[in-house]
Design a protein around this motif. Structure first.
Motif, PDB file in Angstrom:
ATOM      1  N   TRP A  32       0.835  -1.205   0.000  1.00  0.00           N
ATOM      2  CA  TRP A  32       0.000   0.000   0.000  1.00  0.00           C
ATOM      3  C   TRP A  32       0.865   1.250   0.000  1.00  0.00           C
ATOM      4  N   ASP A  52       0.423   4.204  -2.997  1.00  0.00           N
ATOM      5  CA  ASP A  52      -0.366   5.359  -2.571  1.00  0.00           C
ATOM      6  C   ASP A  52       0.287   6.691  -2.925  1.00  0.00           C
ATOM      7  N   GLN A 105      -4.058   4.724   2.166  1.00  0.00           N
ATOM      8  CA  GLN A 105      -4.198   3.627   3.114  1.00  0.00           C
ATOM      9  C   GLN A 105      -3.073   3.626   4.143  1.00  0.00           C
TER      10      GLN A 105
END
Length: 314
Positions: free
Chosen positions: A8, A12, A286
């Motif tokens: 993540w 991101d 996230q």
């Protein structure tokens, strides 16, 4: 830091990148993968091998099926790919112009129960390793579902109990009032269901993925950001179709063909919800960041770098 959380962090980088990632992760066909395929995909991430095209598919399967904190497989119904197939019919049904209070309460109960369960399962679970209060949490979830169910049915309760007959007032109760109400209830649900994270704090990591400690400020930021994204999801889903129907009802075509209003309402609700789910999930990363000095005085000494990282949850 869990392999899923590391993935993540790499994905991101920008809002558009997050939207693209969520469109891949929300594919309902991922729910058809077997347990063996899911475990193999998660193991591939933890192996640290260089990923090829098949490896990217494994990353998608792992991110959509495993919790980034505990590393455990998520219940099938509460995985991100199941969010639209499950919540879609519930949202459409809850926005219907019901004839009585009981149907409104029934559909609101199903919708609010699923939303609370989804928020609970996909929360940051690092607080559970510090202090677990299961009974308190269950009571809090039950109270949240009860309150949001009744509050969500308020427009129908007003119409029935006050015997509203005026078309402008009925339009207000059925088309205008649900917009701020849906956003407020979605925000409230996340805040209360994930209240434990703000009380006990969540784990924060340095830039190398090493655990630094537990921060209440990071927990508050994670819950607040998630609540805002959920409010944007349901507020927009209520606003766009309702305002669109109000405009269409003024046209001659829909005045002559009033039976088309209901199908247009259902389709527009489902369409806006489908588009808004990946957008709302992408509003915040996230893997959130928090300034070292804001994370807590007890973390200043052992935290290199200016920023610390944490799992925001869904």
């Amino acid at each position: 830091m869990d392999p899923n959380l590391l993935q993540w962090r790499h994905r991101d980088q920008s809002f558009l990148c997050r939207v693209k990632t969520w469109f891949d992760l929300l594919d309902p066909s991922l729910l058809l993968s077997s347990d063996a395929e899911i475990l193999k995909a998660h193991g591939l991430l933890g192996g640290g091998e260089k990923l090829n095209e098949k490896g990217e598919a494994a990353v998608t399967l792992s991110l959509s099926s495993f919790h980034p904190d505990s590393g455990a497989a998520l219940p099938l119904i509460f995985r991100p790919p199941a969010f639209f197939p499950v919540s879609g019919p519930l949202v459409v049904a809850s926005f219907l112009p019901h004839s009585g209070v009981k149907p409104a309460l029934f559909w609101q109960f199903l919708l609010q129960s699923y939303n609370a369960g989804f928020s609970h399962v996909n929360r940051n679970t690092s607080a559970d390793k510090v202090k677990a209060t299961p009974l308190k949490h269950l009571l809090l979830i039950a109270g949240t579902v009860s309150y949001t169910t009744v509050a969500g049915a308020l427009p129908q309760i007003f119409i029935n109990r006050l015997r509203v007959q005026s078309p402008p007032l009925q339009t207000f109760c059925r088309s205008i009032l649900p917009i701020p109400l849906s956003a407020a209830l979605a925000f409230f649900s996340v805040i209360t269901v994930r209240n434990e994270e703000t009380e006990t704090g969540i784990q924060v990591f340095d830039s190398d993925g090493n655990l630094v400690g537990v921060s209440k400020a990071a927990g508050e930021k994670a819950v607040w950001d998630t609540a805002l994204s959920r409010a944007a999801l349901f507020g927009t889903t209520a606003a766009v179709p309702n305002l669109l129907i109000l405009l269409l009802q003024r046209t001659r075509f829909f005045q002559r063909n009033s039976l088309l209003v209901a199908p247009c309402r259902h389709i527009s609700v489902a369409f806006v919800l489908c588009l808004m789910i990946p957008v709302s999930f992408s509003l915040f990363s996230q893997v959130g960041t928090i300034k070292r000095e804001s994370a807590g005085q007890e973390l200043l000494a052992g935290a290199p770098g200016e920023e610390l990282y944490y799992h925001r949850g869904l």
